[in-house]
Write a protein that holds these residues in place. Structure first.
Motif, PDB file in Angstrom:
ATOM      1  N   ALA A   1      78.222  17.439  -2.447  1.00 45.80           N
ATOM      2  CA  ALA A   1      78.974  18.728  -3.008  1.00 45.80           C
ATOM      3  C   ALA A   1      77.986  19.867  -2.584  1.00 45.80           C
ATOM      4  O   ALA A   1      78.022  20.981  -2.835  1.00 45.80           O
ATOM      5  CB  ALA A   1      79.028  18.642  -4.385  1.00 45.80           C
ATOM      6  N   GLY A   2      76.681  19.381  -1.955  1.00 46.59           N
ATOM      7  CA  GLY A   2      75.763  20.235  -1.350  1.00 46.59           C
ATOM      8  C   GLY A   2      74.661  20.436  -1.931  1.00 46.59           C
ATOM      9  O   GLY A   2      73.902  21.587  -1.787  1.00 46.59           O
ATOM     10  N   HIS A   3      74.008  19.587  -2.856  1.00 46.21           N
ATOM     11  CA  HIS A   3      72.943  19.409  -3.260  1.00 46.21           C
ATOM     12  C   HIS A   3      71.739  18.529  -2.721  1.00 46.21           C
ATOM     13  O   HIS A   3      72.068  17.692  -2.286  1.00 46.21           O
ATOM     14  CB  HIS A   3      73.115  19.096  -4.933  1.00 46.21           C
ATOM     15  CG  HIS A   3      73.859  20.405  -5.660  1.00 46.21           C
ATOM     16  ND1 HIS A   3      75.272  20.153  -5.984  1.00 46.21           N
ATOM     17  CD2 HIS A   3      73.548  21.357  -6.422  1.00 46.21           C
ATOM     18  CE1 HIS A   3      75.573  21.211  -6.550  1.00 46.21           C
ATOM     19  NE2 HIS A   3      74.459  21.853  -6.892  1.00 46.21           N
ATOM     20  N   ARG A   4      70.430  19.105  -2.925  1.00 47.97           N
ATOM     21  CA  ARG A   4      69.456  18.056  -2.839  1.00 47.97           C
ATOM     22  C   ARG A   4      69.220  17.195  -3.998  1.00 47.97           C
ATOM     23  O   ARG A   4      68.789  17.930  -5.004  1.00 47.97           O
ATOM     24  CB  ARG A   4      68.264  18.897  -2.305  1.00 47.97           C
ATOM     25  CG  ARG A   4      66.867  17.941  -2.154  1.00 47.97           C
ATOM     26  CD  ARG A   4      67.064  17.061  -1.124  1.00 47.97           C
ATOM     27  NE  ARG A   4      65.650  16.494  -0.730  1.00 47.97           N
ATOM     28  CZ  ARG A   4      65.638  15.737   0.166  1.00 47.97           C
ATOM     29  NH1 ARG A   4      66.570  14.788   0.881  1.00 47.97           N
ATOM     30  NH2 ARG A   4      64.167  15.116   0.629  1.00 47.97           N
ATOM     31  N   VAL A   5      69.445  16.201  -4.236  1.00 50.76           N
ATOM     32  CA  VAL A   5      69.388  15.305  -5.490  1.00 50.76           C
ATOM     33  C   VAL A   5      68.090  14.613  -5.393  1.00 50.76           C
ATOM     34  O   VAL A   5      67.981  13.797  -4.595  1.00 50.76           O
ATOM     35  CB  VAL A   5      70.551  14.228  -5.288  1.00 50.76           C
ATOM     36  CG1 VAL A   5      70.573  13.478  -6.666  1.00 50.76           C
ATOM     37  CG2 VAL A   5      71.990  15.173  -5.405  1.00 50.76           C
ATOM     38  N   VAL A   6      67.279  14.837  -6.398  1.00 47.34           N
ATOM     39  CA  VAL A   6      65.924  14.195  -6.590  1.00 47.34           C
ATOM     40  C   VAL A   6      66.230  13.096  -7.807  1.00 47.34           C
ATOM     41  O   VAL A   6      66.562  13.629  -8.903  1.00 47.34           O
ATOM     42  CB  VAL A   6      64.732  15.130  -6.853  1.00 47.34           C
ATOM     43  CG1 VAL A   6      63.384  14.503  -7.197  1.00 47.34           C
ATOM     44  CG2 VAL A   6      64.714  16.053  -5.978  1.00 47.34           C
ATOM     45  N   MET A   7      65.977  11.944  -7.641  1.00 46.32           N
ATOM     46  CA  MET A   7      65.722  10.709  -8.658  1.00 46.32           C
ATOM     47  C   MET A   7      64.363  10.285  -8.569  1.00 46.32           C
ATOM     48  O   MET A   7      63.899  10.104  -7.789  1.00 46.32           O
ATOM     49  CB  MET A   7      66.999   9.992  -8.630  1.00 46.32           C
ATOM     50  CG  MET A   7      68.470  10.414  -8.445  1.00 46.32           C
ATOM     51  SD  MET A   7      69.313   9.122  -7.751  1.00 46.32           S
ATOM     52  CE  MET A   7      69.163   9.254  -6.042  1.00 46.32           C
ATOM     53  N   TYR A   8      64.187   9.872  -9.961  1.00 40.65           N
ATOM     54  CA  TYR A   8      62.932   9.002  -9.730  1.00 40.65           C
ATOM     55  C   TYR A   8      62.816   8.027 -11.247  1.00 40.65           C
ATOM     56  O   TYR A   8      63.477   8.340 -12.151  1.00 40.65           O
ATOM     57  CB  TYR A   8      61.561   9.955  -9.960  1.00 40.65           C
ATOM     58  CG  TYR A   8      61.511  10.650 -11.642  1.00 40.65           C
ATOM     59  CD1 TYR A   8      60.514  10.484 -12.414  1.00 40.65           C
ATOM     60  CD2 TYR A   8      62.341  11.684 -11.652  1.00 40.65           C
ATOM     61  CE1 TYR A   8      60.402  11.089 -13.457  1.00 40.65           C
ATOM     62  CE2 TYR A   8      62.311  12.507 -12.903  1.00 40.65           C
ATOM     63  CZ  TYR A   8      61.372  12.267 -13.783  1.00 40.65           C
ATOM     64  OH  TYR A   8      61.123  12.974 -15.028  1.00 40.65           O
ATOM     65  N   ASP A   9      62.144   6.976 -11.339  1.00 38.63           N
ATOM     66  CA  ASP A   9      61.825   6.062 -12.188  1.00 38.63           C
ATOM     67  C   ASP A   9      60.681   6.702 -13.092  1.00 38.63           C
ATOM     68  O   ASP A   9      59.645   6.946 -12.571  1.00 38.63           O
ATOM     69  CB  ASP A   9      61.718   4.814 -11.597  1.00 38.63           C
ATOM     70  CG  ASP A   9      62.494   4.094 -10.967  1.00 38.63           C
ATOM     71  OD1 ASP A   9      63.716   4.077 -11.157  1.00 38.63           O
ATOM     72  OD2 ASP A   9      62.281   3.304  -9.783  1.00 38.63           O
ATOM     73  N   GLN A  10      61.108   6.978 -14.327  1.00 37.91           N
ATOM     74  CA  GLN A  10      59.934   7.403 -15.239  1.00 37.91           C
ATOM     75  C   GLN A  10      58.829   6.115 -15.425  1.00 37.91           C
ATOM     76  O   GLN A  10      59.284   5.134 -15.146  1.00 37.91           O
ATOM     77  CB  GLN A  10      60.448   7.916 -16.412  1.00 37.91           C
ATOM     78  CG  GLN A  10      61.612   8.806 -16.326  1.00 37.91           C
ATOM     79  CD  GLN A  10      61.770   9.558 -17.567  1.00 37.91           C
ATOM     80  OE1 GLN A  10      60.900  10.521 -18.070  1.00 37.91           O
ATOM     81  NE2 GLN A  10      62.871   9.408 -18.540  1.00 37.91           N
ATOM     82  N   ARG A  11      57.873   6.897 -15.908  1.00 39.89           N
ATOM     83  CA  ARG A  11      56.797   5.923 -16.175  1.00 39.89           C
ATOM     84  C   ARG A  11      57.276   4.498 -16.855  1.00 39.89           C
ATOM     85  O   ARG A  11      57.716   4.630 -17.904  1.00 39.89           O
ATOM     86  CB  ARG A  11      55.471   6.415 -16.558  1.00 39.89           C
ATOM     87  CG  ARG A  11      55.891   6.978 -18.027  1.00 39.89           C
ATOM     88  CD  ARG A  11      54.610   7.567 -18.657  1.00 39.89           C
ATOM     89  NE  ARG A  11      53.697   8.556 -17.981  1.00 39.89           N
ATOM     90  CZ  ARG A  11      52.449   8.827 -17.911  1.00 39.89           C
ATOM     91  NH1 ARG A  11      51.857   8.053 -18.770  1.00 39.89           N
ATOM     92  NH2 ARG A  11      51.851   9.541 -17.088  1.00 39.89           N
ATOM     93  N   GLY A  12      56.574   3.345 -16.426  1.00 37.44           N
ATOM     94  CA  GLY A  12      57.124   1.961 -17.121  1.00 37.44           C
ATOM     95  C   GLY A  12      58.365   1.675 -16.620  1.00 37.44           C
ATOM     96  O   GLY A  12      58.760   0.650 -17.147  1.00 37.44           O
TER      97      GLY A  12
END
Length: 267
Positions: free
Chosen positions: A49-60
């Motif tokens: 849809a036109g977004h820059r998607v940022v995902m991350y594994d949280q600590r642990g």
């Protein structure tokens, strides 16, 4: 996937979509969760849809580092802030939080509202003192089940099969870190602290979720620009089990948010 040192902690990060596009940051929940919950549900649709998607594994969690201590809500929020600074994301952007990730998102929002276009919560509530107390109790029950198989049956009957799986598969996080004690001891705010939060909030719930009877009305009462949607036929796993519906709601809401900003003269 990319491993980034964010402050003292190494976090696993995944980005979709072209740099330069409007940013949406996705924050997952505790124990069994990781960025995979988004990667295999709504991340692709948001990128399309036109977004820059940022995902991350949280600590642990996932492939991120698992320090022994440092699991209070404010430390998860500090990780998010440091990640944004490391990636050069000043804002404005959208922030999405599922379950505990919603608590992180709202803790960030109340401190840095000017960096946000809006916050979307999925199966989440405001991180108040009561929230910390209940989260501590639940995590203590999970740790008990991880330590003693005889405790799995009661927690499965009370909280469902997913809770029993979380206890079994999250033993290192539950038993080898201070997660249980830290979450219960988190710095929290009361509802009045969010009553002046002047950003749009979208809150999504499964119709069969334990949160559905009370959470939507509670959020709408406290947050001045909150809209809630209940998705019938789904429970707490609504992000994954109703991914197309959730993805469509998020895309439409974000498109509306961009229109509002452009209408106000904000580039």
């Amino acid at each position: 996937m990319t491993a980034l040192h964010v402050g003292p902690t190494r976090l696993n990060v995944e980005c979709l979509g072209d740099p330069g596009r409007p940013v949406v940051v996705l924050v997952h929940g505790l124990t069994l969760n990781s960025l995979a919950a988004y990667y295999f549900s709504v991340a692709g649709e948001l990128a399309a849809a036109g977004h820059r998607v940022v995902m991350y594994d949280q600590r642990g969690h996932g492939r991120s580092e698992r320090p022994r201590t440092g699991y209070r809500l404010q430390e998860f929020t500090a990780d998010l802030l440091a990640l944004l600074d490391t990636l050069g994301i000043a804002g404005p952007f959208f922030l999405v939080g599922d379950c505990f990730g919603g608590a992180v998102a709202m803790d960030f929002a109340v401190q840095y509202p000017d960096r946000l276009i809006g916050v979307a919560l999925i199966e989440s509530v405001l991180p108040t003192r009561d929230w910390a107390r209940e989260m501590g109790r639940l995590l203590a029950r999970l740790a008990e089940a991880a330590r003693d198989p005889r405790a799995v049956g009661p927690i499965e009957r009370e909280h469902g099969r997913d809770a029993a799986r979380a206890a079994h598969r999250s033993r290192p996080l539950l038993l080898d870190t201070t997660l249980v004690e830290d979450v219960a001891a988190s710095r929290t705010r009361e509802e009045a602290d969010w009553s002046s939060l002047d950003i749009p909030v979208l809150a999504l719930y499964g119709g069969d979720s334990p949160l559905a009877p009370t959470a939507p009305s509670a959020l709408e009462r406290v947050l001045p620009r909150c809209r809630t949607v209940t998705i019938p036929g789904h429970g707490h796993r609504v992000l994954v089990d109703a991914r197309e519906t959730v993805g469509g709601l998020l895309v439409d809401w974000m498109r509306e948010g961009h229109r509002r900003r452009q209408g106000a003269g904000t580039p």
